[in-house]
Design a protein around this motif. Structure first.
Motif, mmCIF file in Angstrom:
data_model
loop_
_atom_site.group_PDB
_atom_site.id
_atom_site.type_symbol
_atom_site.label_atom_id
_atom_site.label_comp_id
_atom_site.label_asym_id
_atom_site.label_seq_id
_atom_site.Cartn_x
_atom_site.Cartn_y
_atom_site.Cartn_z
ATOM 1 N N ALA A 138 0.870 -1.171 0.000
ATOM 2 C CA ALA A 138 0.000 0.000 0.000
ATOM 3 C C ALA A 138 0.908 1.223 0.000
ATOM 4 O O ALA A 138 2.090 1.128 0.319
ATOM 5 N N VAL A 139 0.355 2.368 -0.368
ATOM 6 C CA VAL A 139 1.103 3.625 -0.335
ATOM 7 C C VAL A 139 0.334 4.616 0.529
ATOM 8 O O VAL A 139 -0.868 4.811 0.343
ATOM 9 N N LEU A 140 1.032 5.218 1.483
ATOM 10 C CA LEU A 140 0.444 6.250 2.327
ATOM 11 C C LEU A 140 1.154 7.569 2.053
ATOM 12 O O LEU A 140 2.368 7.683 2.240
ATOM 13 N N VAL A 141 0.399 8.558 1.601
ATOM 14 C CA VAL A 141 0.929 9.887 1.308
ATOM 15 C C VAL A 141 0.431 10.845 2.382
ATOM 16 O O VAL A 141 -0.781 11.029 2.541
ATOM 17 N N CYS A 142 1.360 11.428 3.123
ATOM 18 C CA CYS A 142 1.018 12.337 4.212
ATOM 19 C C CYS A 142 1.324 13.770 3.805
ATOM 20 O O CYS A 142 2.450 14.076 3.393
ATOM 21 N N LEU A 143 0.330 14.642 3.920
ATOM 22 C CA LEU A 143 0.487 16.046 3.538
ATOM 23 C C LEU A 143 0.307 16.939 4.755
ATOM 24 O O LEU A 143 -0.721 16.860 5.446
ATOM 25 N N GLN A 144 1.299 17.755 5.017
ATOM 26 C CA GLN A 144 1.219 18.745 6.089
ATOM 27 C C GLN A 144 1.639 20.096 5.544
ATOM 28 O O GLN A 144 2.400 20.182 4.582
ATOM 29 N N GLY A 184 -3.443 5.689 -0.006
ATOM 30 C CA GLY A 184 -4.172 6.472 0.984
ATOM 31 C C GLY A 184 -3.506 7.829 1.100
ATOM 32 O O GLY A 184 -2.278 7.920 1.088
ATOM 33 N N VAL A 185 -4.313 8.874 1.174
ATOM 34 C CA VAL A 185 -3.781 10.220 1.358
ATOM 35 C C VAL A 185 -4.310 10.764 2.676
ATOM 36 O O VAL A 185 -5.525 10.792 2.893
ATOM 37 N N PHE A 186 -3.412 11.148 3.551
ATOM 38 C CA PHE A 186 -3.787 11.843 4.778
ATOM 39 C C PHE A 186 -3.549 13.332 4.550
ATOM 40 O O PHE A 186 -2.413 13.788 4.469
ATOM 41 N N ASN A 187 -4.631 14.087 4.418
ATOM 42 C CA ASN A 187 -4.574 15.533 4.220
ATOM 43 C C ASN A 187 -4.721 16.173 5.604
ATOM 44 O O ASN A 187 -5.820 16.371 6.095
ATOM 45 N N ARG A 188 -3.609 16.511 6.214
ATOM 46 C CA ARG A 188 -3.414 16.669 7.649
ATOM 47 C C ARG A 188 -3.384 15.253 8.213
ATOM 48 O O ARG A 188 -4.131 14.388 7.776
ATOM 49 N N THR A 189 -2.509 15.010 9.155
ATOM 50 C CA THR A 189 -2.146 13.639 9.477
ATOM 51 C C THR A 189 -2.030 13.425 10.978
ATOM 52 O O THR A 189 -2.413 14.274 11.783
ATOM 53 N N HIS A 190 -1.454 12.265 11.317
ATOM 54 C CA HIS A 190 -1.164 11.970 12.715
ATOM 55 C C HIS A 190 -0.176 12.967 13.312
ATOM 56 O O HIS A 190 -0.038 13.046 14.539
ATOM 57 N N TYR A 191 0.496 13.744 12.465
ATOM 58 C CA TYR A 191 1.431 14.748 12.975
ATOM 59 C C TYR A 191 0.725 15.946 13.601
ATOM 60 O O TYR A 191 1.361 16.736 14.315
ATOM 61 N N GLU A 192 -0.570 16.088 13.368
ATOM 62 C CA GLU A 192 -1.306 17.134 14.070
ATOM 63 C C GLU A 192 -1.167 16.963 15.582
ATOM 64 O O GLU A 192 -1.248 17.928 16.344
ATOM 65 N N ASN A 193 -0.915 15.722 16.013
ATOM 66 C CA ASN A 193 -0.804 15.416 17.436
ATOM 67 C C ASN A 193 0.518 15.845 18.058
ATOM 68 O O ASN A 193 0.699 15.709 19.278
ATOM 69 N N VAL A 194 1.445 16.342 17.220
ATOM 70 C CA VAL A 194 2.679 16.931 17.754
ATOM 71 C C VAL A 194 2.906 18.316 17.142
ATOM 72 O O VAL A 194 3.993 18.868 17.231
ATOM 73 N N ASP A 244 8.544 26.455 14.327
ATOM 74 C CA ASP A 244 9.445 25.751 15.245
ATOM 75 C C ASP A 244 8.984 24.308 15.468
ATOM 76 O O ASP A 244 9.802 23.375 15.483
ATOM 77 N N CYS A 245 7.678 24.131 15.622
ATOM 78 C CA CYS A 245 7.148 22.785 15.873
ATOM 79 C C CYS A 245 7.260 21.906 14.639
ATOM 80 O O CYS A 245 7.577 20.708 14.749
ATOM 81 N N TYR A 246 6.999 22.472 13.466
ATOM 82 C CA TYR A 246 7.175 21.709 12.229
ATOM 83 C C TYR A 246 8.632 21.288 12.066
ATOM 84 O O TYR A 246 8.931 20.132 11.732
ATOM 85 N N GLU A 247 9.533 22.213 12.277
ATOM 86 C CA GLU A 247 10.950 21.927 12.112
ATOM 87 C C GLU A 247 11.390 20.805 13.045
ATOM 88 O O GLU A 247 12.081 19.860 12.632
#
Length: 288
Positions: A54-60, A115-125, A220-223
């Protein structure tokens, strides 16, 4: 595009976002995208038949960075049965009743699909790190106040995300993570367009301006998130996003040029018994 090296955008060592490129323009990006997205659609059909990956594409990216339109344009040639897109907004009561990764597990792509996550599990950090008070809604053990959310808390959460992604990769998912790197000046222009054009007004929220005031904190948080979680098996790519056609083309090219290296992914061959009788099957159909 032949001179564009996709590894230029892959994060292989610590980056500083304020020194990272936000504006890059590729001539004829729209026409070049048409060719690449057709190849991607064909590749997904092969992956579907192969049925082992499978392919998971994460967009932030910051608000207005172009995530929605990128999904529309890059995956336009896909069979709709071969791709699913999910956007993760404020957790529901049901979702808050589980651990923060639960809702992401539920919608992971099955083998053979994108699968495309448009905003992802990274919202949690990201958003929760900018607004740590949101963590209180998770009702976690040992977290009784915002003061309990210390560096050790975030370190553990990054470790959990890395383990989550490693588990997915070990079980056949190919992960791409794209940060659409938008300049603050371009975001201002795009927000103004939303206000100037009546047909775009619905996209605007006063909260957009409140979050914009926290731009530096978000950067800063993204970095930090990118530097802590860009791994060889699940790398981040920082994509200059001030020019939307270029950003879409770069994402498509990175996907294509990486996926074609998976030479084990191919259409399954017919078994010998069917091969031996192909002429007979053809004859049966022609004689109907």
């Amino acid at each position: 595009m032949k001179n564009i090296k996709i590894d230029k955008y892959k994060v292989t060592s610590n980056i500083t976002l304020k020194n990272s490129e936000t504006k890059f323009i590729i001539k004829d990006a729209k026409s070049e995208l048409k060719s690449i997205r057709k190849k991607l659609g064909d590749w997904q059909n092969i992956m579907y038949a192969h049925d082992k990956h499978a392919v998971l594409v994460c967009l932030q990216g910051m608000d207005t960075s172009g995530k929605d339109s990128l999904v529309r344009e890059v995956f336009k040639e896909f069979n709709v049965r071969g791709i699913e897109c999910h956007s993760f907004k404020v957790p529901t009561d049901l979702e808050r009743g589980h651990d923060y990764l639960w809702r992401h597990y539920l919608v992971l792509p099955q083998r053979g699909k994108f699968g495309v996550f448009n905003r992802t599990h990274y919202e949690n950090v990201l958003v929760t790190r900018v607004h740590p008070e949101y963590i209180m809604g998770e009702n976690l053990p040992d977290i009784n106040s915002v003061a309990d959310i210390d560096e050790a808390f975030w370190e553990k959460r990054f470790e959990q995300i890395n383990n989550f992604e490693k588990h997915l990769v070990d079980n056949g998912t190919i992960i791409f993570k794209f940060f659409l790197n938008l300049s603050k000046e371009e975001q201002k222009s795009r927000l103004l367009r939303r206000l100037d054009k009546p047909e775009k007004n619905w996209k605007f929220s006063p909260d957009d301006l409140k979050e914009r005031k926290l731009w530096d904190k978000y950067q800063d948080c993204y970095e930090d998130a990118i530097n802590r979680t860009s791994k060889p098996h699940a790398p981040w790519y920082t994509i200059p996003a001030d020019d939307k056609p270029t950003a879409r083309l770069l994402v498509a090219k990175i996907l294509h040029d990486t996926l074609i290296k998976y030479t084990d992914i191919s259409e399954p061959k017919l078994n010998n018994k069917i091969l031996e009788n192909l002429d007979d099957y053809i004859e049966q159909l022609n004689n109907e």
